[in-house]
Write an enzyme that holds these catalytic residues in place. Structure first.
Site, PDB file in Angstrom:
ATOM      1  N   LYS A 116       0.823  -1.220   0.000  1.00  0.00           N
ATOM      2  CA  LYS A 116       0.000   0.000   0.000  1.00  0.00           C
ATOM      3  C   LYS A 116       0.850   1.258   0.000  1.00  0.00           C
ATOM      4  O   LYS A 116       0.476   2.261  -0.600  1.00  0.00           O
ATOM      5  CB  LYS A 116      -0.954   0.005   1.203  1.00  0.00           C
ATOM      6  CG  LYS A 116      -2.112  -0.962   1.018  1.00  0.00           C
ATOM      7  CD  LYS A 116      -3.267  -0.651   1.934  1.00  0.00           C
ATOM      8  CE  LYS A 116      -4.451  -1.554   1.625  1.00  0.00           C
ATOM      9  NZ  LYS A 116      -5.504  -1.472   2.624  1.00  0.00           N
ATOM     10  N   LYS A 200      -4.593  -9.837  -6.394  1.00  0.00           N
ATOM     11  CA  LYS A 200      -5.923 -10.108  -5.821  1.00  0.00           C
ATOM     12  C   LYS A 200      -6.940  -9.067  -6.320  1.00  0.00           C
ATOM     13  O   LYS A 200      -6.558  -7.934  -6.645  1.00  0.00           O
ATOM     14  CB  LYS A 200      -5.864 -10.155  -4.297  1.00  0.00           C
ATOM     15  CG  LYS A 200      -5.602  -8.840  -3.662  1.00  0.00           C
ATOM     16  CD  LYS A 200      -5.863  -8.863  -2.164  1.00  0.00           C
ATOM     17  CE  LYS A 200      -5.732  -7.434  -1.696  1.00  0.00           C
ATOM     18  NZ  LYS A 200      -6.061  -7.120  -0.378  1.00  0.00           N
ATOM     19  N   LYS A 203     -10.398  -3.213  -4.237  1.00  0.00           N
ATOM     20  CA  LYS A 203     -11.105  -1.950  -4.450  1.00  0.00           C
ATOM     21  C   LYS A 203     -10.175  -0.909  -5.045  1.00  0.00           C
ATOM     22  O   LYS A 203     -10.603   0.025  -5.703  1.00  0.00           O
ATOM     23  CB  LYS A 203     -11.595  -1.396  -3.104  1.00  0.00           C
ATOM     24  CG  LYS A 203     -12.632  -2.218  -2.411  1.00  0.00           C
ATOM     25  CD  LYS A 203     -12.819  -1.747  -0.962  1.00  0.00           C
ATOM     26  CE  LYS A 203     -13.508  -2.811  -0.143  1.00  0.00           C
ATOM     27  NZ  LYS A 203     -13.584  -2.562   1.273  1.00  0.00           N
TER      28      LYS A 203
HETATM   29  P1  TYM Z   1     -10.882  -5.277   3.677  1.00  0.00           P
HETATM   30  O1  TYM Z   1     -11.875  -4.207   3.921  1.00  0.00           O
HETATM   31  O2  TYM Z   1      -9.764  -5.003   2.722  1.00  0.00           O
HETATM   32  O3  TYM Z   1     -11.603  -6.580   3.173  1.00  0.00           O
HETATM   33  C1  TYM Z   1     -12.724  -7.122   3.863  1.00  0.00           C
HETATM   34  C2  TYM Z   1     -12.647  -8.641   3.842  1.00  0.00           C
HETATM   35  O4  TYM Z   1     -12.633  -9.102   2.477  1.00  0.00           O
HETATM   36  C3  TYM Z   1     -11.522  -9.973   2.278  1.00  0.00           C
HETATM   37  N1  TYM Z   1     -11.023  -9.789   0.895  1.00  0.00           N
HETATM   38  C4  TYM Z   1     -10.827 -10.802   0.042  1.00  0.00           C
HETATM   39  N2  TYM Z   1     -11.009 -12.130   0.167  1.00  0.00           N
HETATM   40  C5  TYM Z   1     -10.725 -12.899  -0.922  1.00  0.00           C
HETATM   41  N3  TYM Z   1     -10.267 -12.378  -2.109  1.00  0.00           N
HETATM   42  C6  TYM Z   1     -10.071 -11.059  -2.259  1.00  0.00           C
HETATM   43  N4  TYM Z   1      -9.664 -10.577  -3.442  1.00  0.00           N
HETATM   44  C7  TYM Z   1     -10.353 -10.206  -1.154  1.00  0.00           C
HETATM   45  N5  TYM Z   1     -10.286  -8.852  -0.974  1.00  0.00           N
HETATM   46  C8  TYM Z   1     -10.694  -8.626   0.299  1.00  0.00           C
HETATM   47  C9  TYM Z   1     -10.480  -9.532   3.304  1.00  0.00           C
HETATM   48  O5  TYM Z   1      -9.551 -10.559   3.588  1.00  0.00           O
HETATM   49  C10 TYM Z   1     -11.352  -9.179   4.488  1.00  0.00           C
HETATM   50  O6  TYM Z   1     -11.643 -10.330   5.242  1.00  0.00           O
HETATM   51  N6  TYM Z   1      -7.936  -5.048   7.741  1.00  0.00           N
HETATM   52  C11 TYM Z   1      -9.175  -5.588   7.214  1.00  0.00           C
HETATM   53  C12 TYM Z   1     -10.397  -5.105   7.968  1.00  0.00           C
HETATM   54  C13 TYM Z   1     -10.325  -5.307   9.447  1.00  0.00           C
HETATM   55  C14 TYM Z   1     -10.523  -6.526  10.138  1.00  0.00           C
HETATM   56  C15 TYM Z   1     -10.419  -6.173  11.521  1.00  0.00           C
HETATM   57  C16 TYM Z   1     -10.757  -7.836   9.734  1.00  0.00           C
HETATM   58  C17 TYM Z   1     -10.125  -4.326  10.362  1.00  0.00           C
HETATM   59  N7  TYM Z   1     -10.179  -4.846  11.612  1.00  0.00           N
HETATM   60  C18 TYM Z   1     -10.526  -7.161  12.487  1.00  0.00           C
HETATM   61  C19 TYM Z   1     -10.882  -8.804  10.718  1.00  0.00           C
HETATM   62  C20 TYM Z   1     -10.771  -8.465  12.080  1.00  0.00           C
HETATM   63  C21 TYM Z   1      -9.328  -5.107   5.760  1.00  0.00           C
HETATM   64  O7  TYM Z   1      -8.725  -4.151   5.351  1.00  0.00           O
HETATM   65  O8  TYM Z   1     -10.269  -5.808   5.064  1.00  0.00           O
END
Ligand code: TYM
Length: 286
Positions: A116, A200, A203
């Protein structure tokens, strides 16, 4: 290991732009299944989103759209707790304590920060760097025992476990925090970009053709599947033959997941067909 803690699921999703098929298959589909079986807390993690600049008005809209996405995917306010992270100030308070427990060496290993921040690390926010400590605070604030996420969050969860262990050791109470278990779907934990099977689905990827947004219309989805990168070889019968064909593997995985099938069954069904035939079938499903 967590015998003294009641099972509790926690997970979060950032309100940055549209939810996409990666979020759904990698995480949210699992959220919905888990709420049928156990206590679950799901958060829209706006404090995470601001580690990269967000226009305040747009962020407000994105938060509401993410809640709408949660409901559309099947999350139910009567079964799960759903809330906005910044409405509970203890997330930020515990994150500060974890900033003092977590080690620089641990954070230096985080690959997502490197991706990032890109080449201009000096210009990245400090928040982006310590973001995994906030994620640990999200989970451990509630003493959550299980965390459903996609594969890209695995390293952050390992860090969360390290923080919980160190805190418990430092303060002489081996049972203060549970050591949370990741729940990562074996087959669909990493949905890849439709334009490049080695990246992957995300967004932040510039081209909208790289992802299927949950808000896309049927026509848009068909167009995106049609344009998705593939190759000219036929679909094989053995998944080993897909090892060097990441785009083909990705589309076949998506199809298997959407049809609640397995890759093996999909290969049996599609063996010998070329991708133009496969795409026709795939886009008819939406
Ligand atoms: P975020 O917002 O990027 O994504 C949300 C969830 O979607 C999953 N994900 C994917 N899974 C499979 N293939 C993909 N291409 C893909 N893109 C996204 C992510 O693995 C995630 O589960 N840091 C985290 C948010 C967070 C969080 C937490 C998660 C903040 N605090 C505590 C669990 C527990 C994030 O940025 O997810």
């Amino acid at each position: 290991m967590n015998k003294n803690f009641k099972d509790l699921v926690f997970s979060g999703v950032q309100p940055t732009g549209n939810l996409h098929l990666g979020n759904y298959l990698g995480a949210m589909k699992n959220f919905v299944e888990l709420q049928k079986k156990t206590n679950c807390i799901y958060s829209i993690v706006d404090l995470h989103a601001i580690t990269i600049f967000q226009d305040p008005k747009e962020l407000n809209n994105s938060i509401l759209e993410t809640v709408a996405g949660f409901i559309a995917c099947g999350l139910d306010f009567k079964k799960s707790i759903i809330f906005n992270q910044s409405s509970v100030s203890e997330h930020a308070e515990l994150a500060w304590i974890f900033n003092c427990v977590s080690r620089l060496g641990w954070l230096n290993r985080m690959t997502q920060f490197k991706e990032k921040a890109g080449t201009n690390k000096e210009n990245a926010s400090v928040g982006l760097y310590v973001y995994p400590n906030l994620m640990a605070a999200d989970i451990l604030l509630y003493k959550a025992t299980h965390v459903p996420v996609g594969d890209d969050q695995k390293q952050h969860l390992e860090l969360c476990r390290d923080i919980a262990n160190k805190f418990n050791n430092d303060f002489g109470n081996s049972e203060f925090f549970p050591i949370p278990e990741p729940l990562i779907h074996k087959n669909f934990s990493r949905v890849m970009s439709l334009r490049d099977g080695k990246k992957k689905m995300s967004k932040s990827e510039e081209s909208d053709y790289s992802r299927i947004n949950l808000q896309d219309s049927e026509d848009e989805i068909k167009k995106k599947i049609k344009k998705a990168k593939t190759d000219s070889s036929a679909i094989p019968s053995d998944k080993k033959d897909l090892e060097k064909r990441p785009e083909a593997l990705n589309l076949l995985n998506i199809y298997s997941s959407i049809t609640s099938s397995t890759l093996e069954k999909t290969l049996k069904e599609m063996e010998g067909k070329d991708f133009s035939q496969f795409k026709k079938k795939n886009s008819l499903m939406y």
